[in-house]
Design a protein around this motif. Structure first.
Motif, PDB file in Angstrom:
ATOM      1  N   UNK A 112      40.278 -23.081  21.641  1.00  0.00           N
ATOM      2  CA  UNK A 112      41.241 -24.015  22.232  1.00  0.00           C
ATOM      3  C   UNK A 112      40.541 -25.209  22.881  1.00  0.00           C
ATOM      4  N   UNK A 113      39.364 -24.983  23.468  1.00  0.00           N
ATOM      5  CA  UNK A 113      38.612 -26.090  24.057  1.00  0.00           C
ATOM      6  C   UNK A 113      38.223 -27.103  22.984  1.00  0.00           C
ATOM      7  N   UNK A 114      37.765 -26.592  21.844  1.00  0.00           N
ATOM      8  CA  UNK A 114      37.396 -27.484  20.743  1.00  0.00           C
ATOM      9  C   UNK A 114      38.623 -28.225  20.201  1.00  0.00           C
ATOM     10  N   UNK A 115      39.751 -27.545  20.159  1.00  0.00           N
ATOM     11  CA  UNK A 115      40.975 -28.187  19.683  1.00  0.00           C
ATOM     12  C   UNK A 115      41.374 -29.335  20.604  1.00  0.00           C
ATOM     13  N   UNK A 116      41.249 -29.124  21.907  1.00  0.00           N
ATOM     14  CA  UNK A 116      41.621 -30.167  22.872  1.00  0.00           C
ATOM     15  C   UNK A 116      40.723 -31.398  22.755  1.00  0.00           C
ATOM     16  N   UNK A 117      39.409 -31.187  22.630  1.00  0.00           N
ATOM     17  CA  UNK A 117      38.513 -32.346  22.526  1.00  0.00           C
ATOM     18  C   UNK A 117      38.657 -33.019  21.159  1.00  0.00           C
ATOM     19  N   UNK A 118      39.014 -32.235  20.146  1.00  0.00           N
ATOM     20  CA  UNK A 118      39.297 -32.831  18.832  1.00  0.00           C
ATOM     21  C   UNK A 118      40.462 -33.808  18.943  1.00  0.00           C
ATOM     22  N   UNK A 119      41.518 -33.397  19.628  1.00  0.00           N
ATOM     23  CA  UNK A 119      42.683 -34.267  19.801  1.00  0.00           C
ATOM     24  C   UNK A 119      42.305 -35.553  20.536  1.00  0.00           C
ATOM     25  N   UNK A 120      41.548 -35.418  21.619  1.00  0.00           N
ATOM     26  CA  UNK A 120      41.135 -36.601  22.381  1.00  0.00           C
ATOM     27  C   UNK A 120      40.250 -37.513  21.539  1.00  0.00           C
ATOM     28  N   UNK A 121      39.378 -36.920  20.741  1.00  0.00           N
ATOM     29  CA  UNK A 121      38.499 -37.719  19.884  1.00  0.00           C
ATOM     30  C   UNK A 121      39.307 -38.514  18.870  1.00  0.00           C
ATOM     31  N   UNK A 122      40.259 -37.860  18.214  1.00  0.00           N
ATOM     32  CA  UNK A 122      41.082 -38.552  17.216  1.00  0.00           C
ATOM     33  C   UNK A 122      41.927 -39.645  17.866  1.00  0.00           C
ATOM     34  N   UNK A 123      42.490 -39.320  19.014  1.00  0.00           N
ATOM     35  CA  UNK A 123      43.375 -40.257  19.695  1.00  0.00           C
ATOM     36  C   UNK A 123      42.643 -41.535  20.090  1.00  0.00           C
ATOM     37  N   UNK A 124      41.387 -41.407  20.520  1.00  0.00           N
ATOM     38  CA  UNK A 124      40.657 -42.555  21.064  1.00  0.00           C
ATOM     39  C   UNK A 124      39.693 -43.212  20.082  1.00  0.00           C
ATOM     40  N   UNK A 125      39.359 -42.526  18.979  1.00  0.00           N
ATOM     41  CA  UNK A 125      38.340 -43.105  18.086  1.00  0.00           C
ATOM     42  C   UNK A 125      38.812 -43.297  16.651  1.00  0.00           C
ATOM     43  N   UNK A 126      40.064 -42.946  16.345  1.00  0.00           N
ATOM     44  CA  UNK A 126      40.627 -43.251  15.032  1.00  0.00           C
ATOM     45  C   UNK A 126      41.117 -44.696  15.076  1.00  0.00           C
ATOM     46  N   UNK A 127      40.523 -45.539  14.254  1.00  0.00           N
ATOM     47  CA  UNK A 127      40.835 -46.964  14.301  1.00  0.00           C
ATOM     48  C   UNK A 127      40.970 -47.525  12.895  1.00  0.00           C
TER      49      UNK A 127
END
Length: 318
Positions: free
Chosen positions: A235-250
């Motif tokens: 679940x920790x990895x899932x949460x940081x995955x979401x934050x990564x996609x949200x802020x670095x998908x451009x």
């Protein structure tokens, strides 16, 4: 050797093994009790069933490797285009442990010209690197004109592994998340073709692959301390995955998600994604270059899926 010849050869091996076992059974049968004969007969049947199973696996593996070859030939043609135009390509392979990144890299590069590609898998930072600008060690690995560099994990370690395991401070994490989009925008603006791939595997499949690593002496080297904790920290990895996609998908550096429960389909579709990123002249225009939408998913669609999951169940699913 053709596919038909390969199947025929494997069948011959199985027949010969069965015949040899049958001969041994016949020679020893007169000295056996009924129970021993029944046990020997059962063992012979089990051996034959295992041979057939192994043969099926070998044929299936052979066919899959053959299916990749036309695309591997296209990758060579793509390399020639990059070399002739002096173009630079960077491919990031990210994702959960045991998601199939390494195997895909090996298939992608298997027939490529070794003079014009590099696989980069950096270890822990040295003491000097810890005092440098975070991206400095990666900048030193970037491609020259005509070269492809494949990062087996990249600067996104700071967005995924490091914050989960406490290998970086909260400030270092926040600085990275603020600065990475600008760093990538500069790369792209200066002519680098940047492909960001995230390999997505289910929790059950990841666990199955970990168990295989534990029990297979040829794969045990792959099992690290971080891997051992991957299931516990899912679940920790899932949460940081979401934050990564949200802020670095451009728009200039989008993420492409690869559903990798089926390793073969993941490898095949990654090749298609890479080939579609370059306007080279196709070696075989009749090939199917369209990625499977069940395997290849855009970062924006993945974000939408994860947000819908959170609304329905109160948490992300993977």
């Amino acid at each position: 050797m053709t596919d038909g010849q390969n199947v025929e050869t494997l069948g011959t091996v199985a027949d010969e093994a069965q015949e040899a076992a049958g001969d041994a059974f016949e020679l020893n049968g007169e000295n056996m009790s009924v129970d021993e004969m029944m046990a020997a007969f059962q063992a012979l049947q089990d051996q034959n069933a295992q041979l057939k199973k192994d043969n099926c696996k070998a044929v299936r593996r052979y066919r899959r490797e053959e299916e990749l070859k036309p695309y591997q030939a296209e990758l060579i043609r793509m390399q020639q285009y990059l070399e002739s135009t002096g173009s630079k390509m960077v491919i990031l392979f990210e994702g959960r442990d045991a998601a199939g990144k390494g195997g895909t890299i090996r298939r992608v590069t298997r027939y490529m010209n070794e003079k014009h590609y590099r696989v980069v898998a950096l270890g822990k930072p040295t003491e000097d690197q810890r005092t440098q600008w975070f991206f400095q060690k990666y900048v030193s690995q970037l491609p020259r004109g005509g070269e492809v560099v494949l990062f087996d994990r990249s600067w996104y370690n700071r967005a995924m592994v490091e914050p989960v395991f406490g290998f970086c401070s909260d400030q270092e994490y926040r600085n990275f998340m603020r600065g990475v989009t600008g760093f990538e925008k500069d790369l792209v603006r200066q002519g680098t073709i940047l492909i960001k791939l995230y390999f997505s595997v289910t929790k059950e499949e990841q666990n199955r692959r970990f168990e295989r690593r534990k029990n297979d002496p040829l794969r045990q080297w792959k099992l690290s301390e971080v891997d051992v904790q991957a299931q516990e920290r899912w679940d920790d990895f899932t949460n940081v995955k979401y934050e990564m996609l949200k802020k670095t998908h451009s728009t200039h550096a989008p993420w492409t998600m690869i559903r990798s429960n089926d390793k073969h389909q993941a490898r095949l579709n990654v090749m298609k994604v890479i080939l579609n990123s370059v306007p080279y002249e196709r070696l075989n225009p009749e090939l199917d270059f369209v990625p499977d939408p069940e395997v290849v998913v855009s970062g924006s669609r993945e974000l939408e899926t994860m947000e819908a999951q959170r609304l329905r169940s109160g948490k992300f699913q993977g």
